[in-house]
Design a protein around this motif. Structure first.
Motif, short mmCIF file in Angstrom:
data_model
loop_
_atom_site.label_atom_id
_atom_site.label_comp_id
_atom_site.label_asym_id
_atom_site.label_seq_id
_atom_site.Cartn_x
_atom_site.Cartn_y
_atom_site.Cartn_z
N LYS A 40 0.85 -1.19 0.00
CA LYS A 40 0.00 0.00 0.00
C LYS A 40 0.89 1.24 0.00
O LYS A 40 1.98 1.24 0.57
N TYR A 41 0.38 2.31 -0.62
CA TYR A 41 1.04 3.60 -0.63
C TYR A 41 0.03 4.64 -0.19
O TYR A 41 -1.08 4.70 -0.73
N ILE A 42 0.38 5.44 0.80
CA ILE A 42 -0.55 6.42 1.36
C ILE A 42 0.16 7.77 1.44
O ILE A 42 1.30 7.84 1.92
N GLU A 43 -0.50 8.83 0.96
CA GLU A 43 0.00 10.19 1.13
C GLU A 43 -0.89 10.90 2.14
O GLU A 43 -2.11 10.81 2.08
N ILE A 44 -0.26 11.64 3.04
CA ILE A 44 -0.98 12.36 4.09
C ILE A 44 -0.49 13.80 4.12
O ILE A 44 0.71 14.04 4.20
N GLU A 45 -1.42 14.73 4.04
CA GLU A 45 -1.10 16.15 4.18
C GLU A 45 -1.29 16.52 5.65
O GLU A 45 -2.35 16.27 6.22
N LEU A 46 -0.27 17.12 6.22
CA LEU A 46 -0.30 17.47 7.65
C LEU A 46 -0.19 18.97 7.85
O LEU A 46 0.54 19.65 7.13
N ALA A 47 -0.88 19.50 8.85
CA ALA A 47 -0.78 20.91 9.21
C ALA A 47 0.50 21.19 9.99
O ALA A 47 0.98 22.32 10.02
N GLU A 48 1.06 20.16 10.59
CA GLU A 48 2.28 20.30 11.40
C GLU A 48 3.42 20.87 10.57
O GLU A 48 3.64 20.45 9.44
N THR A 49 4.17 21.83 11.12
CA THR A 49 5.29 22.44 10.39
C THR A 49 6.65 21.96 10.89
O THR A 49 7.65 22.18 10.23
N ASN A 50 6.67 21.30 12.02
CA ASN A 50 7.92 20.77 12.56
C ASN A 50 8.15 19.37 12.01
O ASN A 50 7.33 18.47 12.21
N HIS A 51 9.27 19.19 11.32
CA HIS A 51 9.56 17.92 10.64
C HIS A 51 9.58 16.74 11.62
O HIS A 51 9.02 15.67 11.35
N VAL A 52 10.24 16.92 12.74
CA VAL A 52 10.36 15.84 13.73
C VAL A 52 8.99 15.45 14.29
O VAL A 52 8.66 14.27 14.40
N LYS A 53 8.19 16.45 14.61
CA LYS A 53 6.84 16.18 15.15
C LYS A 53 5.95 15.53 14.09
O LYS A 53 5.18 14.62 14.40
#
Length: 80
Positions: A40-53
């Protein structure tokens, strides 16, 4: 940020869909296909701006819902 998750069956876990794909490719004339493993391949758009978080958040998503960690392994890439 955008996360990309690839989920595949662990080594040693039977993959009947992969086997069916390999057989179908042979019937279509594609020679030399010895094995196929599907995933499976999944793309997720996140509001988070901190790469580590963001990465930690997606890792938690995989462990809790997206992947069956008994049978599957996953890899996560985060950009942005």
């Amino acid at each position: 940020m955008r996360a990309r998750v690839r989920i595949t069956l662990k080594d040693g876990i039977l993959d009947p869909q992969g086997k069916a794909i390999a057989q179908a490719l042979g019937r279509l004339g594609f020679e030399g296909v010895e094995a196929v493993r599907q995933g499976k391949y999944i793309e997720i758009e996140l509001a988070e701006t901190n790469h580590v978080k963001a990465r930690a958040q997606v890792e938690d998503m995989c462990a809790q819902l997206l992947a069956n960690t008994v049978m599957e392994e996953y890899s996560v890439e985060v950009d942005g």
